[in-house]
Scaffold this active site. Structure first.
Site, short mmCIF file in Angstrom:
data_model
loop_
_atom_site.label_atom_id
_atom_site.label_comp_id
_atom_site.label_asym_id
_atom_site.label_seq_id
_atom_site.Cartn_x
_atom_site.Cartn_y
_atom_site.Cartn_z
N HIS A 64 0.82 -1.22 0.00
CA HIS A 64 0.00 0.00 0.00
C HIS A 64 0.84 1.26 0.00
O HIS A 64 0.54 2.23 -0.69
CB HIS A 64 -0.88 0.02 1.25
CG HIS A 64 -1.94 -1.01 1.23
ND1 HIS A 64 -2.47 -1.57 2.35
CD2 HIS A 64 -2.55 -1.60 0.19
CE1 HIS A 64 -3.36 -2.44 2.02
NE2 HIS A 64 -3.44 -2.49 0.71
N ASN A 82 5.54 -11.14 -16.39
CA ASN A 82 6.03 -11.07 -15.01
C ASN A 82 5.87 -12.42 -14.32
O ASN A 82 6.83 -12.99 -13.79
CB ASN A 82 5.27 -10.01 -14.20
CG ASN A 82 5.22 -8.67 -14.88
OD1 ASN A 82 6.05 -8.37 -15.72
ND2 ASN A 82 4.24 -7.86 -14.55
N ARG A 141 9.32 -12.82 -8.13
CA ARG A 141 9.41 -11.51 -8.80
C ARG A 141 9.54 -10.35 -7.83
O ARG A 141 9.93 -9.25 -8.21
CB ARG A 141 8.19 -11.30 -9.71
CG ARG A 141 6.90 -11.36 -8.96
CD ARG A 141 5.71 -11.41 -9.88
NE ARG A 141 5.19 -10.10 -10.19
CZ ARG A 141 4.05 -9.87 -10.82
NH1 ARG A 141 3.31 -10.89 -11.24
NH2 ARG A 141 3.64 -8.67 -11.06
N CYS A 193 1.41 -8.06 -21.98
CA CYS A 193 1.08 -7.02 -21.01
C CYS A 193 2.00 -7.02 -19.80
O CYS A 193 1.79 -6.26 -18.86
CB CYS A 193 -0.38 -7.11 -20.57
SG CYS A 193 -0.75 -8.61 -19.68
C1 PEP Z 1 2.10 -10.46 -15.38
O1 PEP Z 1 2.14 -11.37 -14.54
O2 PEP Z 1 2.96 -10.31 -16.27
C2 PEP Z 1 1.03 -9.45 -15.34
C3 PEP Z 1 0.91 -8.56 -16.30
O3 PEP Z 1 0.19 -9.45 -14.28
P1 PEP Z 1 0.59 -8.93 -12.82
O4 PEP Z 1 1.86 -8.18 -12.93
O5 PEP Z 1 -0.55 -8.09 -12.36
O6 PEP Z 1 0.71 -10.23 -12.07
MG MG Z 2 0.39 -11.86 -13.39
#
Ligand code: PEP
Ligand code: MG
Length: 601
Positions: free
Chosen positions: A196, A461, A472, A509
């Site tokens: 947050h 990600n 990550r 994305c």
């Molecule tokens: C990802 O995992 O690459 C993704 C775009 O979703 P998030 O980062 O919200 O897990």
């Molecule tokens: Mg993700």
């Protein structure tokens, strides 16, 4: 100085800051064990109730302040604290201690809070950890009031010089009290991009680096600190040369930003005529405007978790529909891809009864939670169907590992669509349903998933995290988190082929798409839709307009032949160099044609 001069954390809010450190040992006040005589008991109970009342008032003021400074969604972070501080069971427990053990109000409060802290702390649940931060905040608030001490922190106003606050952990409440004029940077040992406090720092525009192990030990109060909220680098007592570099970097970034801004409305076409679609990833409502300003062609990933995190209650269907309409209005005639709640890991609503798990990121999360809790999931699907009337809204499912998960959602969507129609509620008859490819299982099953999906979007990600077995959010593993790892490249190639064979579009994305060199690789692998955080759009547009698709393709085939991520980067650099000053894309330095190499990073 004995400790390392250079510390590495996770950059959670971009920007460069340089100022003396204000090291905050933000602990609890010392509460002496104090008993009272029988005749004082009722007075202590009354003091407790008054302190709780004042704490509620203080929190409500804080919530209103956040509402003004950040936004309505961020302000809800304080709802959970307001509820928690008034929790009848907890307060009954404190009162019982006052009455039975004749403890003073602050001693009893401390005792009860410690009991709860031990209980939650030992549970290991990610959700309870988030609640522990809330508990810390309210405990401190109430106990300080009972002790008649000031709650006001030095950094909340009245500072006459600029500082960088260095702390073990930053609570959302503390972050939002920061006096932005004077607190020009934040460094904390705990925290990740999704905490947050990080979200608030970002919204408030304060550069911040979190997850900096050993920061409190390494930095002394008053020592000069240089931080880069993008790269996560913190330098203590920087040399003159390092400072000069930082100044140059700031200056160049600023100039570059201005020049890139000017190019955002130009078409996103490579020099040899390939048209790309660049969309924005929107996590918070504040990012809608920058996405539009930076020329996003719609939203490729609308994260919806912020609607839940820190909130005491799940937002209603109406609230969600209103939000989806608001985002869609900003992008008339362009798609907005709404990702369903990606709960889990460290993202659970405060009121949600999440179980303790040894491995939350391999656990009950995301689509699994949604399918197990239709009372949360169905209203979200209905909200999208209702908001999609006359708008290009699409639904995307996170963390898919099985074909039947998609089929189950299709069935739910059909049921909800029929129910809305039967009730005469205006709703779209059909909304495209896509799948995030972010697990190795989904990659392997891509041909089968393509048969039941309207589109794919690759979440690099999580795909990198799950493929390379690299958390990550772990700053210590940051240099092992390499999206150009050959295993990832091969997966990207095979997913693109599966989508093509299945006749559905596929986009990217994950953060990978926002790295200019990686973007060239993705273009070379045949991806034409990329979705990135809004601030990354202008530079990406420049990259697209500078590097021919044929060059990118050649580089991608060479990259698929080598064995390491480092070699892949070398291949990409060599391919891009003749077309674009690498200093620009690697460091946000000088624009092509302008003088002086960028020397930083
Ligand atoms: C990802 O995992 O690459 C993704 C775009 O979703 P998030 O980062 O919200 O897990
Ligand atoms: Mg993700």
């Amino acid at each position: 100085m004995t400790a390392a001069r250079r510390l590495q954390g996770v950059g959670v809010s971009p920007g460069v800051g340089f100022a003396p450190a204000m090291v905050v040992h933000w602990g609890f006040p010392d509460v002496a064990d104090r008993t009272v005589i029988e005749g004082e008991i009722e007075g202590e109970v009354a003091r407790l109730r008054a302190a709780v009342g004042e704490a509620v008032e203080g929190l409500e003021q804080l919530r209103d302040r956040v509402l003004q400074r950040a936004g309505v969604e961020e302000s809800r972070i304080f709802e959970a604290q307001i509820l928690m501080v008034q929790d009848p069971d907890f307060l009954a427990g404190v009162e019982a201690l006052i009455r039975k053990n004749q403890l003073s109000a602050e001693t009893a409060y401390e005792f009860k809070a410690l009991e709860l802290r031990n209980l939650w702390g030992s549970s290991g649940s990610a959700q309870l950890r988030e609640r522990l931060t809330d508990l810390t905040a309210i405990q401190r608030r109430v106990v300080l009031k009972l002790m008649g001490a000031s709650e006001r922190e030095p950094w909340s106003g009245g500072l006459d010089e600029q500082v960088i606050v260095v702390a073990h952990e930053l609570s959302p409440g503390l972050t939002v009290q920061l006096d932005r004029e004077h607190v020009i940077g934040l460094v904390s040992e705990e925290g990740t991009r999704t905490s947050h406090a990080a979200i608030l720092a970002h919204s408030l525009g304060i550069p911040a680096v979190m997850g900096v192990a050993g920061a409190l030990h390494a930095v002394e109060d008053g020592q000069m600190v240089l931080l880069d909220g993008r790269t996560g680098v913190v330098i203590i007592d920087p040399s003159r040369a390092e400072l000069e570099e930082a100044k140059t970097r700031l200056h160049r970034r600023h100039r570059l930003d201005l020049q890139l801004e000017a190019g955002v409305s130009a078409p996103t076409v490579t020099p040899d005529g390939r048209r790309l679609s660049l969309r924005g990833n929107v996590d918070l409502p504040e990012e809608i405007e920058p996405a539009v300003r930076h020329g996003a062609e719609g939203v490729g990933l609308l994260r919806t978790e912020f609607l839940l995190t820190g909130r005491a209650v799940v937002p209603t269907e109406n609230e969600q529909a209103d939000y989806f309409r608001r985002v869609a209005q900003a992008f008339p005639s362009q798609p907005v891809v709404i990702r369903t709640f990606d709960l889990g890991g460290d993202k659970f609503p405060a009121a949600f009864d999440a179980p303790h798990e040894a491995n939350p990121f391999l656990g009950w999360r995301s689509i699994r939670v949604c399918l197990d809790h239709p009372e949360i999931f169905r209203p979200q699907l209905r909200a999208v169907l209702r908001a999609a009337v006359g708008r290009d809204l699409r639904i995307m499912l996170p963390l898919i590992t099985r074909v039947d998960e998609v089929l189950e959602v299709r069935a739910l969507l059909a049921e909800e669509g029929a129910a809305l129609a039967a009730a005469g509620v205006p709703a779209a008859a059909k909304v495209p349903l896509g799948v995030m490819i972010e697990t190795p299982a989904a990659v392997v099953l891509a041909d089968r998933l393509a048969a039941v999906s309207d589109f794919f979007s690759i979440g690099t990600n999580d795909l990198t995290q799950y493929t390379l077995v690299v958390d990550r959010g772990n700053a210590r593993l940051a240099d092992r988190f390499t999206t150009e790892h050959p295993a990832i490249l091969r997966q990207l190639r095979s997913v693109r082929a599966a989508a093509q064979d299945g006749g559905i579009p596929v986009s990217i994305c994950g953060e990978m798409a926002s790295d200019p060199l990686s973007a060239v690789l993705l273009i070379g692998l045949g991806f034409v839709e990329l979705s990135v955080a809004p601030p990354s759009l202008p530079l990406l547009k420049l990259v697209v307009r500078s590097v021919p698709a044929s060059v990118a393709e050649e580089a991608a085939s060479r990259a698929l032949e080598v064995d390491t991520a480092l070699e892949v980067r070398d291949v990409l650099r060599a391919a891009v160099r003749p077309h674009l000053d690498l200093a620009v894309i690697e460091a946000g330095g000088a624009l092509p044609g302008s003088k002086g190499p960028a020397t930083f990073r």
